[in-house]
Design an enzyme around this catalytic site. Structure first.
Site, PDB file in Angstrom:
ATOM      1  N   LYS A   1       0.821  -1.102  -0.015  1.00 57.57           N
ATOM      2  CA  LYS A   1      -0.046   0.008   0.074  1.00 57.57           C
ATOM      3  C   LYS A   1       0.804   1.176   0.143  1.00 57.57           C
ATOM      4  CE  LYS A   1      -0.257  -0.114   4.911  1.00 57.57           C
ATOM      5  NZ  LYS A   1      -1.059  -0.726   6.247  1.00 57.57           N
TER       6      LYS A   1
ATOM      7  N   ARG B   1     -10.277   0.612  15.917  1.00 63.41           N
ATOM      8  CA  ARG B   1     -10.018   1.119  14.505  1.00 63.41           C
ATOM      9  C   ARG B   1     -11.193   0.668  13.710  1.00 63.41           C
ATOM     10  NH1 ARG B   1      -4.530   1.661  11.412  1.00 63.41           N
ATOM     11  NH2 ARG B   1      -5.107  -0.324  11.130  1.00 63.41           N
TER      12      ARG B   1
ATOM     13  N   TYR C   1      18.589  28.506   8.516  1.00 58.91           N
ATOM     14  CA  TYR C   1      17.460  29.258   8.818  1.00 58.91           C
ATOM     15  C   TYR C   1      17.513  29.131  10.365  1.00 58.91           C
ATOM     16  CZ  TYR C   1      15.596  29.476   4.137  1.00 58.91           C
ATOM     17  OH  TYR C   1      15.137  29.693   2.840  1.00 58.91           O
TER      18      TYR C   1
ATOM     19  N   MET D   1      14.213  23.641   2.290  1.00 60.03           N
ATOM     20  CA  MET D   1      13.505  22.820   1.449  1.00 60.03           C
ATOM     21  C   MET D   1      14.108  22.041   0.549  1.00 60.03           C
ATOM     22  SD  MET D   1      10.615  24.435  -1.058  1.00 60.03           S
ATOM     23  CE  MET D   1       9.424  25.150   0.006  1.00 60.03           C
TER      24      MET D   1
HETATM   25  C1  LIG Z   1      -0.297  -1.513   6.799  1.00 56.00           C
HETATM   26  C2  LIG Z   1      -0.804  -2.877   7.631  1.00 56.00           C
HETATM   27  C3  LIG Z   1      -0.270  -4.022   7.416  1.00 56.00           C
HETATM   28  C4  LIG Z   1       1.489  -3.961   7.546  1.00 56.00           C
HETATM   29  O1  LIG Z   1       1.879  -3.465   8.611  1.00 56.00           O
HETATM   30  P1  LIG Z   1       3.506  -3.321   9.014  1.00 56.00           P
HETATM   31  O2  LIG Z   1       3.565  -2.880  10.386  1.00 56.00           O
HETATM   32  O3  LIG Z   1       3.993  -2.308   7.876  1.00 56.00           O
HETATM   33  O4  LIG Z   1       3.877  -4.497   8.563  1.00 56.00           O
HETATM   34  C5  LIG Z   1      -0.568  -5.052   8.006  1.00 56.00           C
HETATM   35  N1  LIG Z   1      -2.003  -5.399   8.220  1.00 56.00           N
HETATM   36  C6  LIG Z   1      -2.881  -4.178   8.169  1.00 56.00           C
HETATM   37  C7  LIG Z   1      -4.448  -4.585   8.215  1.00 56.00           C
HETATM   38  C8  LIG Z   1      -2.233  -2.860   7.744  1.00 56.00           C
HETATM   39  O5  LIG Z   1      -3.261  -2.112   7.414  1.00 56.00           O
END
Ligand SMILES: *Cc1c(COP(=O)(O)O)cnc(C)c1O
Length: 355
Positions: A33, A129, A253, A301
């Site tokens: 993802k 969640r 800066y 930047m």
């Molecule tokens: C993003 C995600 C993962 C991967 O998590 P990591 O900590 O990067 O291994 C696994 N399961 C779900 C449901 C996620 O949203």
């Protein structure tokens, strides 16, 4: 050409994927993802296509990008669909789908599908969640079974604190999962990267490694298995300007750094517009021509400044590793008060080069 770039080591990615499978003894969905945590989802999926049991993404847009690139392996939508109308595409492109809410279950019951779905039925075992309430879980499973729309159901949950190795919360979540899923005869998927590496006794037919694939540790403290990960991304650039300052002169800066001695300052073509964290303070590690140094002053930047005082052989054109195999992204993230997940995802403007 500006020398800032990110080298992506696809052999290291494969090594880390194999490690996830080896230590878990399970099938593994490679989590790609968010553009593979900034590493390029299509390239990473192609590199794993020959051996991955499947992939996981956050949404259908990410899944379609992989399908359009010719990725044929299973792809799981980790949040399922956001609107029922996506079910048609899920069906057409043969995607696997998380169900985390009752409205999604109802949408599947009412959908007209060409072939039965693979559903990962998500339980809220204590992270609070997404996921079905434990009291609804068995009934939801039975309804999916009875719907005639589903060929296969995988039981799934997600840990909130698996990166805290002394914390009992993951065991509590496991107990909640066991209770809610008692008697259901289906495959199970519980473990993300910290649970793969840190919680070997937690069962999982399928693991879901993300951050570990990219070679960064999910833990704050040292861990023997995390030491076997190979960093995939090397963020590098070059020194584009050098100056020598007497003691007492400010750099950058806000004059956040003032030289205490005669100081050789190197300017690096890398800044927060590239995703390098602006919050990284003086002292954050870098490597210059392979030698350890530190950034000094504020990150701007397009540029940041480093200390060359003790590296007399370094100068204009010297290679600077911001993170990679020598400077760990997790250490840079810790200096900046964040996690490697975020600094990878923040990467932009720098070209990715695959090696
Ligand atoms: C993003 C995600 C993962 C991967 O998590 P990591 O900590 O990067 O291994 C696994 N399961 C779900 C449901 C996620 O949203």
């Amino acid at each position: 050409m500006r020398p800032a770039r990110a080298l992506i080591d696809l052999e290291a990615l494969r090594h880390n994927y194999r490690l996830a499978r080896e230590v878990s003894g399970a099938k593994a969905l490679a989590v790609v993802k968010a553009d593979a945590y900034g590493h390029g989802a299509v390239h990473c999926a192609e590199a794993l296509q020959g051996e991955a049991d499947g992939f996981a993404v956050a949404c259908i847009e990410e899944a379609l990008q992989l399908r359009e690139a010719g990725i044929q392996r299973p792809i799981l939508l980790l949040e399922g669909f956001f609107e029922a109308s996506e079910l048609e595409l899920i069906d057409r492109h043969d995607l696997w789908c998380v169900v985390h809410s009752l409205w999604q279950l109802e949408a599947i019951e009412q959908a007209r599908l060409a072939r039965p779905l693979t559903v990962w039925l998500k339980l809220d075992s204590g992270m609070h969640r997404v996921g079905l309430h434990p009291e609804d879980y068995q009934a939801a499973y039975r309804r999916l079974e009875a719907s005639g729309k589903v060929a296969r159901i995988v039981l799934m949950s997600h840990f909130a604190r698996a990166d805290e190795l002394d914390c009992p919360r993951s065991e509590e979540q496991l107990a909640a999962f066991r209770l809610a899923s008692r008697g259901l005869n289906a495959e199970v998927s519980l473990r993300n990267s910290p649970a793969v590496l840190g919680w070997p006794k937690i069962p999982s037919d399928w693991v879901r490694p993300g951050i570990m694939l990219y070679g960064a540790t999910p833990f704050e403290q040292a861990h023997p298995l995390a030491n076997r990960l190979q960093p995939v991304m090397t963020l590098e650039s070059k020194i584009i300007c050098v100056r020598e300052l007497p003691a007492g002169e400010p750099v950058g800066y806000g004059a956040r750094f003032v030289s205490e001695r005669t100081t050789r300052v190197g300017v690096v073509a890398m800044g927060y517009a590239d995703g390098y964290p602006r919050h990284a303070p003086t002292g954050t590690p870098v490597a210059i021509d392979g030698q350890a140094s530190r950034i000094i002053g504020r990150v701007s930047m397009d540029m940041l400044t480093v200390d060359l005082t003790d590296l007399p052989q370094a100068g204009l054109g010297s290679r600077v590793e911001l993170w990679g195999k020598q400077v760990l992204a997790s250490d840079v993230a810790a200096c900046a008060g964040t996690i490697p997940y975020q600094i990878f995802c923040n990467l932009r403007r720098v070209p990715l080069r695959y090696v």
